[in-house]
Write a protein that holds these residues in place. Structure first.
Motif, short mmCIF file in Angstrom:
data_model
loop_
_atom_site.label_atom_id
_atom_site.label_comp_id
_atom_site.label_asym_id
_atom_site.label_seq_id
_atom_site.Cartn_x
_atom_site.Cartn_y
_atom_site.Cartn_z
N SER A 186 0.80 -1.23 0.00
CA SER A 186 0.00 0.00 0.00
C SER A 186 0.83 1.27 0.00
O SER A 186 1.88 1.35 0.65
CB SER A 186 -0.95 -0.01 1.21
OG SER A 186 -1.92 -1.02 1.06
N TRP A 187 0.31 2.28 -0.68
CA TRP A 187 0.96 3.57 -0.90
C TRP A 187 0.75 4.47 0.31
O TRP A 187 0.26 5.58 0.22
CB TRP A 187 0.38 4.18 -2.17
CG TRP A 187 1.14 5.23 -2.90
CD1 TRP A 187 0.69 6.49 -3.20
CD2 TRP A 187 2.45 5.14 -3.47
NE1 TRP A 187 1.64 7.18 -3.92
CE2 TRP A 187 2.73 6.38 -4.11
CE3 TRP A 187 3.41 4.14 -3.51
CZ2 TRP A 187 3.93 6.63 -4.77
CZ3 TRP A 187 4.61 4.39 -4.18
CH2 TRP A 187 4.86 5.62 -4.79
N ILE A 188 1.16 3.98 1.49
CA ILE A 188 0.94 4.71 2.74
C ILE A 188 1.92 5.85 2.89
O ILE A 188 1.57 6.95 3.31
CB ILE A 188 1.05 3.74 3.95
CG1 ILE A 188 0.03 2.61 3.83
CG2 ILE A 188 0.87 4.51 5.26
CD1 ILE A 188 -1.41 3.05 3.82
N PRO A 334 1.59 11.44 2.42
CA PRO A 334 1.59 10.25 3.27
C PRO A 334 0.35 10.20 4.15
O PRO A 334 -0.28 11.22 4.42
CB PRO A 334 2.85 10.42 4.12
CG PRO A 334 3.01 11.91 4.24
CD PRO A 334 2.53 12.48 2.92
N VAL A 335 0.01 8.98 4.59
CA VAL A 335 -1.10 8.82 5.53
C VAL A 335 -0.67 7.96 6.71
O VAL A 335 -1.48 7.27 7.32
CB VAL A 335 -2.35 8.20 4.84
CG1 VAL A 335 -2.95 9.18 3.84
CG2 VAL A 335 -2.01 6.87 4.18
N VAL A 336 0.61 8.02 7.04
CA VAL A 336 1.13 7.26 8.19
C VAL A 336 0.41 7.68 9.46
O VAL A 336 0.12 6.85 10.34
CB VAL A 336 2.65 7.48 8.34
CG1 VAL A 336 3.19 6.70 9.54
CG2 VAL A 336 3.38 7.06 7.07
N ASP A 337 0.10 8.96 9.58
CA ASP A 337 -0.59 9.44 10.78
C ASP A 337 -1.98 8.81 10.92
O ASP A 337 -2.45 8.58 12.04
CB ASP A 337 -0.71 10.97 10.74
CG ASP A 337 -1.53 11.47 9.56
OD1 ASP A 337 -1.33 10.95 8.44
OD2 ASP A 337 -2.36 12.37 9.75
N ILE A 338 -2.62 8.52 9.79
CA ILE A 338 -3.93 7.89 9.85
C ILE A 338 -3.81 6.46 10.36
O ILE A 338 -4.63 6.00 11.18
CB ILE A 338 -4.61 7.92 8.46
CG1 ILE A 338 -4.92 9.36 8.06
CG2 ILE A 338 -5.87 7.07 8.45
CD1 ILE A 338 -5.57 9.50 6.70
N VAL A 339 -2.78 5.73 9.92
CA VAL A 339 -2.55 4.37 10.42
C VAL A 339 -2.30 4.43 11.93
O VAL A 339 -2.79 3.59 12.69
CB VAL A 339 -1.37 3.70 9.69
CG1 VAL A 339 -1.12 2.30 10.25
CG2 VAL A 339 -1.64 3.62 8.19
N LEU A 367 10.12 1.02 6.60
CA LEU A 367 10.56 2.34 7.06
C LEU A 367 9.42 3.13 7.68
O LEU A 367 9.57 3.72 8.75
CB LEU A 367 11.18 3.13 5.90
CG LEU A 367 12.62 2.78 5.52
CD1 LEU A 367 13.07 3.65 4.35
CD2 LEU A 367 13.56 2.99 6.71
N TRP A 368 8.26 3.15 7.01
CA TRP A 368 7.16 3.94 7.59
C TRP A 368 6.58 3.27 8.83
O TRP A 368 6.12 3.98 9.74
CB TRP A 368 6.09 4.29 6.56
CG TRP A 368 5.17 3.21 6.07
CD1 TRP A 368 5.20 2.61 4.84
CD2 TRP A 368 4.04 2.64 6.76
NE1 TRP A 368 4.18 1.69 4.73
CE2 TRP A 368 3.44 1.70 5.89
CE3 TRP A 368 3.48 2.84 8.01
CZ2 TRP A 368 2.32 0.95 6.24
CZ3 TRP A 368 2.36 2.09 8.37
CH2 TRP A 368 1.80 1.16 7.50
N VAL A 369 6.64 1.95 8.88
CA VAL A 369 6.16 1.27 10.10
C VAL A 369 7.02 1.70 11.29
O VAL A 369 6.51 1.91 12.40
CB VAL A 369 6.20 -0.27 9.91
CG1 VAL A 369 6.02 -0.98 11.25
CG2 VAL A 369 5.09 -0.70 8.94
#
Length: 438
Positions: A186-188, A334-339, A367-369
């Motif tokens: 996914s393009w998170i 990015p939507v890392v904050d949403i996760v 990396l984003w995790v």
């Protein structure tokens, strides 16, 4: 709309074949002039009725890729493009709901140019209208566990949709038993993907030192644009990085690094890069593979006739380029904050990724995790992963996974971007593990 027959294409003739389960499909006008198409397959299991099995909604990527087409006939639906039964169909474990999302995708359509979605907030708002309508109309699904599974850009949309759905359930505006979201390739965090393309290709012997330097330099330009919040420019520069990758790898396939783009497609892309507008170029690169000629013929022929509700002026996939063009300003956000918000709210979140995927490589996902602020991250990081056997080859590792509290990560081996297409049995096993976690 119910249908108890499949249209099967055989010797260029249409034949009616018996269908063990049942289907339903319809349109929902989610905004004025914005019509979204959904297609439901009721679970077809010998051991349980559909009310005793979960409901899975599948969201395709792009944006502009059709779940009712590609996800259905190329990945997890009951039939493949030749209208033959799929042994690894997810319908044997859950009811499956395909939604052509955002509006303008697949059989979904808009009546006017200003009705397209331009960001994931609108995408989520539109989907909440559809889900409210769906669960109201089909109240028998309100109590069954409901999961959102996604692929590619579909994961970015799935994250935003999941957060809004969680809020709507708490407010009582949508009645459903939301059980979790699964983010496939996914393009998170787009920048983490782009910045790891060079290192990933280099370590797999697909770039030399010169190629690594060129790809890394192009990626740095994307990073600068993102840092300056110039997201339309970042999307344009992302496309430049892809061209640099193609030039230096002789056309590596972004969806599976062990395959190569056909020479004619590569020559077209490289020769016309400076002449094609961005939406047209990216439609060719990332939407057209989801809208192959054979699939388009199927969807605009037998399937369109079967469904019987598609407006005459609507062509399956006909608005895909406009869908991508209107989302260009949101593409690199990015939507890392949403996760993070989902995990903090207690929503079950699964990340799964294909080993051979480039466009959303596993390095970038990891990396984003690691950027998550979720208080369970340190516990997750302390775990060692567990190996899973390939369902078709006992004793041969097919995947690894880790689960801690409400977060799971699956590393799927020998799979590219489209995991159910590349490793159907492993994808089906993963699905069963996720929906049985509760």
């Amino acid at each position: 709309f119910f249908n108890f027959n499949y249209l099967c294409l055989q010797s260029k003739c249409l034949l009616l074949c018996p269908l063990a389960g049942k289907e339903a499909w319809n349109y929902v006008e989610v905004r004025d002039g914005a019509h979204m198409f959904w297609w439901l397959y009721y679970a077809d299991s010998q051991s349980a009725g559909y009310k005793d099995l979960p409901l899975v909604m599948w969201l395709q990527g792009g944006p502009g890729g059709s779940g009712s087409g590609f996800g259905n006939f190329d990945e997890i639906g009951p039939l493949n493009k030749d209208l033959e039964p799929r042994k690894t169909s997810w319908v044997q474990a859950a009811s499956v709901l395909f939604v052509d999302n955002p509006v303008g995708t697949g059989f979904s359509y808009t009546d006017r140019p200003d009705a397209y979605a331009t960001n994931v907030a609108t995408v989520a708002s539109d989907m909440l209208v559809l889900l409210k309508h769906f669960f109201t109309e089909r109240a028998e699904f309100q109590g069954v566990p409901f999961y959102i599974f996604s692929e590619s850009y579909g994961g970015k949309m799935a994250a935003a949709i999941s957060l809004e759905l969680t809020k709507a359930i708490a407010q009582g505006t949508v009645k459903c038993n939301f059980a979790g979201v699964a983010l496939g390739d996914s393009w998170i965090s787009p920048l983490d993907s782009v910045m790891t393309w060079g290192p990933y290709l280099y370590t797999t012997s697909l770039l030399d030192d010169y190629g690594l330097a060129e790809v890394s330099s192009a990626a740095e330009a994307v990073k600068k644009a993102v840092e300056q919040q110039q997201f339309v420019k970042a999307t344009e520069l992302w496309s430049v990085v892809e061209t640099v990758v193609e030039q230096n790898t002789n056309g590596v396939n972004f969806y599976n690094i062990l395959t190569q783009e056909p020479d004619d497609k590569l020559r077209f892309t490289l020769c016309f890069f400076f002449f094609l507008p961005l939406p047209a170029l990216q439609t060719r690169r990332h939407i057209r593979p989801l809208h192959s000629q054979s699939l388009s013929e199927l969807m605009n022929g037998p399937i369109r006739k079967k469904l019987g509700i598609i407006p005459q002026n609507v062509t399956w996939g006909g608005q895909a380029e406009e869908v991508f063009s209107n989302m260009a300003g949101d593409f690199m956000r990015p939507v890392v904050d949403i996760v993070d918000q989902l995990l903090t709210a207690g929503v079950n979140v699964t990340v799964y990724n294909g080993q051979l995927d480039l466009i959303v490589d596993t390095m970038g996902q990891e990396l984003w995790v690691k950027q998550l602020k979720w208080d369970g991250l340190s516990g997750f990081n302390k775990l060692r992963w567990t190996a899973l056997d390939d369902p078709t080859s006992p004793g041969v590792t097919g995947a690894f996974y880790k689960t801690y509290k409400n977060f799971s990560f699956y590393w799927i081996l020998k799979a590219g971007h489209m995991i159910p297409s590349d490793q159907g049995p492993m994808a089906l096993q993963m699905l069963k593990m996720i929906i049985q976690q509760d």
